[in-house]
Design a protein around this motif. Structure first.
Motif, PDB file in Angstrom:
ATOM      1  N   GLY A 145       3.009   6.664   8.348  1.00 31.17           N
ATOM      2  CA  GLY A 145       2.840   5.438   8.473  1.00 31.17           C
ATOM      3  C   GLY A 145       2.844   4.597   7.099  1.00 31.17           C
ATOM      4  O   GLY A 145       2.599   3.256   7.172  1.00 31.17           O
ATOM      5  N   GLY A 146       2.953   5.306   6.014  1.00 36.16           N
ATOM      6  CA  GLY A 146       2.944   4.833   4.616  1.00 36.16           C
ATOM      7  C   GLY A 146       4.104   3.607   4.598  1.00 36.16           C
ATOM      8  O   GLY A 146       4.963   3.556   5.176  1.00 36.16           O
ATOM      9  N   GLU A 147       3.784   2.717   3.758  1.00 41.31           N
ATOM     10  CA  GLU A 147       4.834   1.529   3.173  1.00 41.31           C
ATOM     11  C   GLU A 147       4.800   1.697   1.720  1.00 41.31           C
ATOM     12  O   GLU A 147       4.041   1.878   1.253  1.00 41.31           O
ATOM     13  N   ARG A 148       6.120   1.494   1.248  1.00 37.83           N
ATOM     14  CA  ARG A 148       6.428   1.276  -0.139  1.00 37.83           C
ATOM     15  C   ARG A 148       5.347   0.079  -0.314  1.00 37.83           C
ATOM     16  O   ARG A 148       5.334  -0.878   0.251  1.00 37.83           O
ATOM     17  N   ASN A 149       4.874   0.117  -1.858  1.00 41.11           N
ATOM     18  CA  ASN A 149       4.169  -0.914  -2.266  1.00 41.11           C
ATOM     19  C   ASN A 149       4.670  -1.532  -3.521  1.00 41.11           C
ATOM     20  O   ASN A 149       4.411  -1.347  -4.656  1.00 41.11           O
ATOM     21  N   PRO A 150       5.743  -2.426  -3.046  1.00 39.74           N
ATOM     22  CA  PRO A 150       6.484  -2.834  -4.346  1.00 39.74           C
ATOM     23  C   PRO A 150       5.948  -3.763  -5.218  1.00 39.74           C
ATOM     24  O   PRO A 150       6.192  -3.961  -6.413  1.00 39.74           O
ATOM     25  N   ILE A 151       4.859  -4.418  -4.965  1.00 45.70           N
ATOM     26  CA  ILE A 151       4.387  -5.230  -5.599  1.00 45.70           C
ATOM     27  C   ILE A 151       3.344  -4.593  -6.776  1.00 45.70           C
ATOM     28  O   ILE A 151       2.693  -5.055  -7.807  1.00 45.70           O
ATOM     29  N   ALA A 152       2.929  -3.314  -6.442  1.00 43.65           N
ATOM     30  CA  ALA A 152       2.128  -2.520  -7.306  1.00 43.65           C
ATOM     31  C   ALA A 152       2.662  -2.303  -8.778  1.00 43.65           C
ATOM     32  O   ALA A 152       3.941  -2.031  -8.727  1.00 43.65           O
ATOM     33  N   GLU A 203       7.971  11.704   0.094  1.00 45.82           N
ATOM     34  CA  GLU A 203       7.913  10.447   0.521  1.00 45.82           C
ATOM     35  C   GLU A 203       8.421  10.308   2.001  1.00 45.82           C
ATOM     36  O   GLU A 203       7.739   9.453   2.704  1.00 45.82           O
ATOM     37  N   GLU A 204       9.293  11.331   2.609  1.00 50.26           N
ATOM     38  CA  GLU A 204       9.276  11.110   3.894  1.00 50.26           C
ATOM     39  C   GLU A 204       8.251  11.460   4.688  1.00 50.26           C
ATOM     40  O   GLU A 204       8.088  10.754   5.537  1.00 50.26           O
ATOM     41  N   GLU A 205       7.431  12.412   4.423  1.00 55.04           N
ATOM     42  CA  GLU A 205       6.130  12.643   4.900  1.00 55.04           C
ATOM     43  C   GLU A 205       5.253  11.383   4.681  1.00 55.04           C
ATOM     44  O   GLU A 205       4.444  11.027   6.148  1.00 55.04           O
ATOM     45  N   LEU A 206       5.003  10.548   3.796  1.00 52.61           N
ATOM     46  CA  LEU A 206       4.196   9.376   3.785  1.00 52.61           C
ATOM     47  C   LEU A 206       4.666   8.310   4.498  1.00 52.61           C
ATOM     48  O   LEU A 206       4.031   7.639   5.386  1.00 52.61           O
ATOM     49  N   VAL A 207       6.093   8.102   4.827  1.00 57.78           N
ATOM     50  CA  VAL A 207       6.486   7.125   5.723  1.00 57.78           C
ATOM     51  C   VAL A 207       6.487   7.745   7.182  1.00 57.78           C
ATOM     52  O   VAL A 207       5.927   6.806   7.994  1.00 57.78           O
ATOM     53  N   GLU A 221     -10.428  -0.098   7.132  1.00 59.36           N
ATOM     54  CA  GLU A 221     -10.815  -1.196   7.786  1.00 59.36           C
ATOM     55  C   GLU A 221      -9.911  -2.221   7.705  1.00 59.36           C
ATOM     56  O   GLU A 221      -9.224  -2.258   6.903  1.00 59.36           O
ATOM     57  N   PRO A 222      -9.886  -3.142   8.653  1.00 60.04           N
ATOM     58  CA  PRO A 222      -9.039  -4.561   8.696  1.00 60.04           C
ATOM     59  C   PRO A 222      -9.384  -5.132   7.183  1.00 60.04           C
ATOM     60  O   PRO A 222     -10.431  -5.263   6.584  1.00 60.04           O
ATOM     61  N   GLY A 223      -8.216  -5.548   6.372  1.00 60.48           N
ATOM     62  CA  GLY A 223      -8.162  -6.367   5.290  1.00 60.48           C
ATOM     63  C   GLY A 223      -8.261  -5.450   4.273  1.00 60.48           C
ATOM     64  O   GLY A 223      -8.539  -5.800   2.916  1.00 60.48           O
ATOM     65  N   MET A 224      -8.264  -4.096   4.274  1.00 61.25           N
ATOM     66  CA  MET A 224      -8.185  -3.092   3.212  1.00 61.25           C
ATOM     67  C   MET A 224      -7.136  -2.217   3.259  1.00 61.25           C
ATOM     68  O   MET A 224      -6.298  -2.135   3.965  1.00 61.25           O
ATOM     69  N   GLN A 225      -6.683  -1.451   2.244  1.00 58.41           N
ATOM     70  CA  GLN A 225      -5.762  -0.422   2.335  1.00 58.41           C
ATOM     71  C   GLN A 225      -6.007   0.537   1.228  1.00 58.41           C
ATOM     72  O   GLN A 225      -6.951   0.662   0.469  1.00 58.41           O
ATOM     73  N   LEU A 226      -5.255   1.692   1.845  1.00 56.24           N
ATOM     74  CA  LEU A 226      -5.294   2.891   0.938  1.00 56.24           C
ATOM     75  C   LEU A 226      -4.121   2.889   0.046  1.00 56.24           C
ATOM     76  O   LEU A 226      -2.913   2.714   0.666  1.00 56.24           O
ATOM     77  N   TRP A 281       2.501   3.699  -2.477  1.00 56.70           N
ATOM     78  CA  TRP A 281       2.492   3.683  -1.078  1.00 56.70           C
ATOM     79  C   TRP A 281       1.077   3.283  -0.659  1.00 56.70           C
ATOM     80  O   TRP A 281       0.269   3.358  -1.386  1.00 56.70           O
ATOM     81  N   ARG A 282       1.225   2.375   0.340  1.00 57.55           N
ATOM     82  CA  ARG A 282       0.005   1.769   0.994  1.00 57.55           C
ATOM     83  C   ARG A 282      -0.095   2.124   2.492  1.00 57.55           C
ATOM     84  O   ARG A 282       1.105   2.094   3.099  1.00 57.55           O
ATOM     85  N   PHE A 283      -1.379   2.230   2.943  1.00 54.56           N
ATOM     86  CA  PHE A 283      -1.639   2.375   4.422  1.00 54.56           C
ATOM     87  C   PHE A 283      -2.645   1.217   4.359  1.00 54.56           C
ATOM     88  O   PHE A 283      -3.720   1.173   3.866  1.00 54.56           O
ATOM     89  N   THR A 284      -2.488   0.505   5.563  1.00 52.10           N
ATOM     90  CA  THR A 284      -3.428  -0.396   5.960  1.00 52.10           C
ATOM     91  C   THR A 284      -4.065  -0.022   7.305  1.00 52.10           C
ATOM     92  O   THR A 284      -3.596   0.868   7.936  1.00 52.10           O
ATOM     93  N   HIS A 285      -4.976  -0.947   7.655  1.00 53.37           N
ATOM     94  CA  HIS A 285      -5.557  -0.698   9.208  1.00 53.37           C
ATOM     95  C   HIS A 285      -4.439  -0.485  10.098  1.00 53.37           C
ATOM     96  O   HIS A 285      -4.626   0.307  10.857  1.00 53.37           O
ATOM     97  N   ALA A 286      -3.510  -1.416  10.193  1.00 55.29           N
ATOM     98  CA  ALA A 286      -2.273  -1.364  11.183  1.00 55.29           C
ATOM     99  C   ALA A 286      -1.483  -0.184  11.161  1.00 55.29           C
ATOM    100  O   ALA A 286      -0.971   0.462  11.987  1.00 55.29           O
ATOM    101  N   THR A 287      -1.621   0.520   9.854  1.00 57.98           N
ATOM    102  CA  THR A 287      -0.593   1.566   9.564  1.00 57.98           C
ATOM    103  C   THR A 287      -1.308   3.071   9.330  1.00 57.98           C
ATOM    104  O   THR A 287      -0.686   4.139   9.230  1.00 57.98           O
ATOM    105  N   ASP A 288      -2.715   2.873   9.428  1.00 60.28           N
ATOM    106  CA  ASP A 288      -3.206   4.129   9.227  1.00 60.28           C
ATOM    107  C   ASP A 288      -3.549   5.123  10.407  1.00 60.28           C
ATOM    108  O   ASP A 288      -4.369   4.875  11.534  1.00 60.28           O
ATOM    109  N   PRO A 289      -2.908   6.445  10.342  1.00 59.03           N
ATOM    110  CA  PRO A 289      -3.168   7.266  11.612  1.00 59.03           C
ATOM    111  C   PRO A 289      -4.682   7.879  11.533  1.00 59.03           C
ATOM    112  O   PRO A 289      -4.910   8.496  12.517  1.00 59.03           O
TER     113      PRO A 289
END
Length: 120
Positions: A19-26, A12-16, A54-59, A41-49
């Protein structure tokens, strides 16, 4: 699916840090053997190293206890519409791709964390 040997806190520390964010609604996910997800955890265009999302998508990366009883976690990933950008597309799995998720998560883990993903 891959597995990591590190404990959940280190993962979890490495994911944060990457740039990873907890995905509480999953919602809780489960595997056919009954194991429940332990972290989402989720990564978005804005947090993806990696520059791949792509914008509008998530990992979306989900952690489970390992099925072999050893320390560490199993990692599952998929690529999909970002629920904050397109809730309807997300719920309908309009652009869902497990294969892209695995590829993107592998690149992320290999190049932006000290974690070593062991493929099964």
């Amino acid at each position: 699916m891959a597995h990591l040997d590190e404990d959940e806190e280190a993962i979890e520390e490495e994911l944060v840090a990457a740039g990873g964010e907890r995905n509480p609604i999953a919602c809780y996910k489960s595997l056919p053997d009954g194991r429940l997800s332990e972290g989402s955890w989720r990564f978005t265009h804005a947090t993806d190293p990696t520059g791949r999302i792509e914008p509008g998508m998530q990992l979306h990366i989900t952690l489970f206890e390992r099925d072999d009883g050893l320390p560490g976690r199993e990692v599952y990933a998929h690529y999909e519409d970002d629920w904050m950008a397109d809730a309807s597309g997300h719920l309908k799995a309009a652009n869902f791709s497990a294969s892209k998720g695995v590829t993107y998560a592998t690149v992320l883990l290999d190049n932006h964390t000290y974690l070593i993903a062991h493929q099964r």
